[in-house]
Design a protein around this motif. Structure first.
Motif, short mmCIF file in Angstrom:
data_model
loop_
_atom_site.label_atom_id
_atom_site.label_comp_id
_atom_site.label_asym_id
_atom_site.label_seq_id
_atom_site.Cartn_x
_atom_site.Cartn_y
_atom_site.Cartn_z
N HIS A 1 136.93 7.63 37.15
CA HIS A 1 135.85 8.01 36.22
C HIS A 1 134.49 7.56 36.77
O HIS A 1 133.51 8.31 36.70
N ALA A 2 134.42 6.34 37.31
CA ALA A 2 133.16 5.85 37.85
C ALA A 2 132.70 6.70 39.03
O ALA A 2 131.51 7.01 39.16
N PHE A 3 133.62 7.10 39.88
CA PHE A 3 133.27 7.97 41.01
C PHE A 3 132.75 9.31 40.51
O PHE A 3 131.73 9.81 41.01
N ASN A 4 133.43 9.89 39.52
CA ASN A 4 132.98 11.17 38.97
C ASN A 4 131.60 11.04 38.32
O ASN A 4 130.77 11.94 38.45
N GLU A 5 131.36 9.95 37.61
CA GLU A 5 130.05 9.75 37.01
C GLU A 5 128.96 9.56 38.06
O GLU A 5 127.84 10.02 37.91
N ARG A 6 129.30 8.87 39.14
CA ARG A 6 128.33 8.71 40.23
C ARG A 6 128.02 10.05 40.87
O ARG A 6 126.88 10.34 41.20
N LEU A 7 129.03 10.87 41.03
CA LEU A 7 128.85 12.22 41.58
C LEU A 7 127.99 13.07 40.64
O LEU A 7 127.08 13.77 41.09
N ALA A 8 128.25 13.00 39.35
CA ALA A 8 127.45 13.74 38.37
C ALA A 8 126.00 13.25 38.38
O ALA A 8 125.06 14.04 38.26
N SER A 9 125.82 11.95 38.53
CA SER A 9 124.47 11.38 38.60
C SER A 9 123.72 11.89 39.83
O SER A 9 122.52 12.14 39.78
N PHE A 10 124.45 12.04 40.93
CA PHE A 10 123.85 12.59 42.15
C PHE A 10 123.35 14.01 41.89
O PHE A 10 122.23 14.36 42.28
N TYR A 11 124.15 14.81 41.22
CA TYR A 11 123.74 16.18 40.91
C TYR A 11 122.54 16.18 39.96
O TYR A 11 121.62 16.99 40.11
N ARG A 12 122.54 15.28 38.95
CA ARG A 12 121.41 15.21 38.03
C ARG A 12 120.12 14.81 38.74
O ARG A 12 119.05 15.30 38.40
N SER A 13 120.23 13.92 39.73
CA SER A 13 119.03 13.50 40.45
C SER A 13 118.44 14.64 41.27
O SER A 13 117.26 14.64 41.58
N ARG A 14 119.27 15.61 41.60
CA ARG A 14 118.81 16.80 42.34
C ARG A 14 118.45 17.95 41.39
O ARG A 14 118.26 19.06 41.83
N LYS A 15 118.43 17.64 40.08
CA LYS A 15 118.10 18.65 39.05
C LYS A 15 119.10 19.81 39.05
O LYS A 15 118.73 20.94 38.86
N LYS A 16 120.36 19.49 39.29
CA LYS A 16 121.43 20.49 39.28
C LYS A 16 122.52 20.01 38.33
O LYS A 16 122.55 18.86 37.93
N THR A 17 123.42 20.91 37.99
CA THR A 17 124.58 20.52 37.19
C THR A 17 125.80 20.47 38.09
O THR A 17 125.96 21.29 39.00
N MET A 18 126.64 19.52 37.81
CA MET A 18 127.86 19.35 38.59
C MET A 18 128.82 20.49 38.28
O MET A 18 129.06 20.78 37.11
N PRO A 19 129.37 21.14 39.29
CA PRO A 19 130.33 22.22 39.03
C PRO A 19 131.54 21.69 38.25
O PRO A 19 132.03 20.59 38.49
N GLN A 20 132.02 22.48 37.31
CA GLN A 20 133.14 22.08 36.45
C GLN A 20 134.40 21.76 37.25
O GLN A 20 135.14 20.86 36.89
N LYS A 21 134.64 22.49 38.31
CA LYS A 21 135.87 22.30 39.09
C LYS A 21 135.80 21.08 39.99
O LYS A 21 136.83 20.63 40.50
N LEU A 22 134.60 20.53 40.20
CA LEU A 22 134.46 19.40 41.11
C LEU A 22 135.03 18.11 40.52
O LEU A 22 135.58 17.29 41.25
N PRO B 1 137.80 17.55 38.43
CA PRO B 1 139.24 17.36 38.68
C PRO B 1 139.57 17.36 40.18
O PRO B 1 140.51 16.69 40.60
N LEU B 2 138.80 18.10 40.96
CA LEU B 2 139.05 18.11 42.40
C LEU B 2 138.80 16.74 43.01
O LEU B 2 139.60 16.26 43.82
N SER B 3 137.70 16.10 42.63
CA SER B 3 137.41 14.77 43.17
C SER B 3 138.46 13.75 42.71
O SER B 3 138.87 12.88 43.47
N ALA B 4 138.93 13.87 41.46
CA ALA B 4 139.99 12.98 40.98
C ALA B 4 141.26 13.18 41.78
O ALA B 4 141.93 12.22 42.17
N PHE B 5 141.59 14.45 42.07
CA PHE B 5 142.78 14.74 42.85
C PHE B 5 142.67 14.17 44.26
O PHE B 5 143.61 13.56 44.78
N VAL B 6 141.51 14.34 44.89
CA VAL B 6 141.30 13.83 46.25
C VAL B 6 141.41 12.31 46.26
O VAL B 6 142.05 11.73 47.16
N LEU B 7 140.82 11.65 45.28
CA LEU B 7 140.91 10.19 45.21
C LEU B 7 142.35 9.73 45.03
O LEU B 7 142.78 8.73 45.62
N MET B 8 143.12 10.45 44.22
CA MET B 8 144.51 10.08 44.01
C MET B 8 145.34 10.30 45.27
O MET B 8 146.23 9.50 45.59
#
Length: 115
Positions: A33-54, A56-63
Motif C-alpha cells: 500500500h505504501a509503495f502504491n501511495e508513493r507511486l500515486a503521489s509521484f503521478y500527482r506531483s506531475r499533475k497526472k492521474t495514476m492509471p487504474q491498472k497500475l 494492481p500491477l505494481s502490487a503483483f510485481v512486488l509480490m
C-alpha cells in the motif's frame, strides 16, 4: 517458539505462529500500500492521474519479487539488507558529515581563510 515448545504449551505455540503470520501479512500489505501511495503521489506531483491498472500491477510485481527473494532464506536476506543499508548509511550520512561538516568546523575556527 522454542520457549513455548519447551514449556509444553502447544496451544500458545499455535497462537504465537498465527499472530506471527498475521503480522507478516499485515506488514506485507502495508508495504504494498505504501509503495502504491508513493507511486500515486509521484503521478500527482506531475499533475497526472495514476492509471487504474497500475495499482494492481505494481502490487503483483512486488509480490513476485518478494516470492523470488523468499527463495534466498531469511538469514541471507538479512545479511544482504544489512550490507546495503550499511553502505547507504555511509553514503547518505557519514560522507556529508565528514566532508561538509569537517570543512565547516575548520572554517569556523579560522584555519581556512574565507575568500
Amino acid at each position: 517458539n522454542i520457549l513455548l515448545e519447551s514449556l509444553g504449551s502447544r496451544g500458545f505455540q499455535l497462537l504465537f505462529q498465527l499472530v506471527l503470520l498475521g503480522t507478516l501479512i499485515e506488514t506485507g500489505a502495508g508495504v504494498i500500500h505504501a509503495f502504491n501511495e508513493r507511486l500515486a503521489s509521484f503521478y500527482r506531483s506531475r499533475k497526472k492521474t495514476m492509471p487504474q491498472k497500475l495499482r494492481p500491477l505494481s502490487a503483483f510485481v512486488l509480490m513476485v519479487i518478494a516470492s523470488l527473494l523468499s527463495k534466498l532464506g531469511l538469514i541471507e536476506l538479512i545479511l544482504i539488507g544489512a550490507k546495503y543499508f550499511s553502505w547507504c548509511y555511509l553514503m547518505l550520512f557519514l560522507a556529508p558529515l565528514l566532508s561538509v561538516g569537517v570543512y565547516r568546523i575548520v572554517k569556523s575556527k579560522g584555519v581556512i581563510q574565507a575568500s
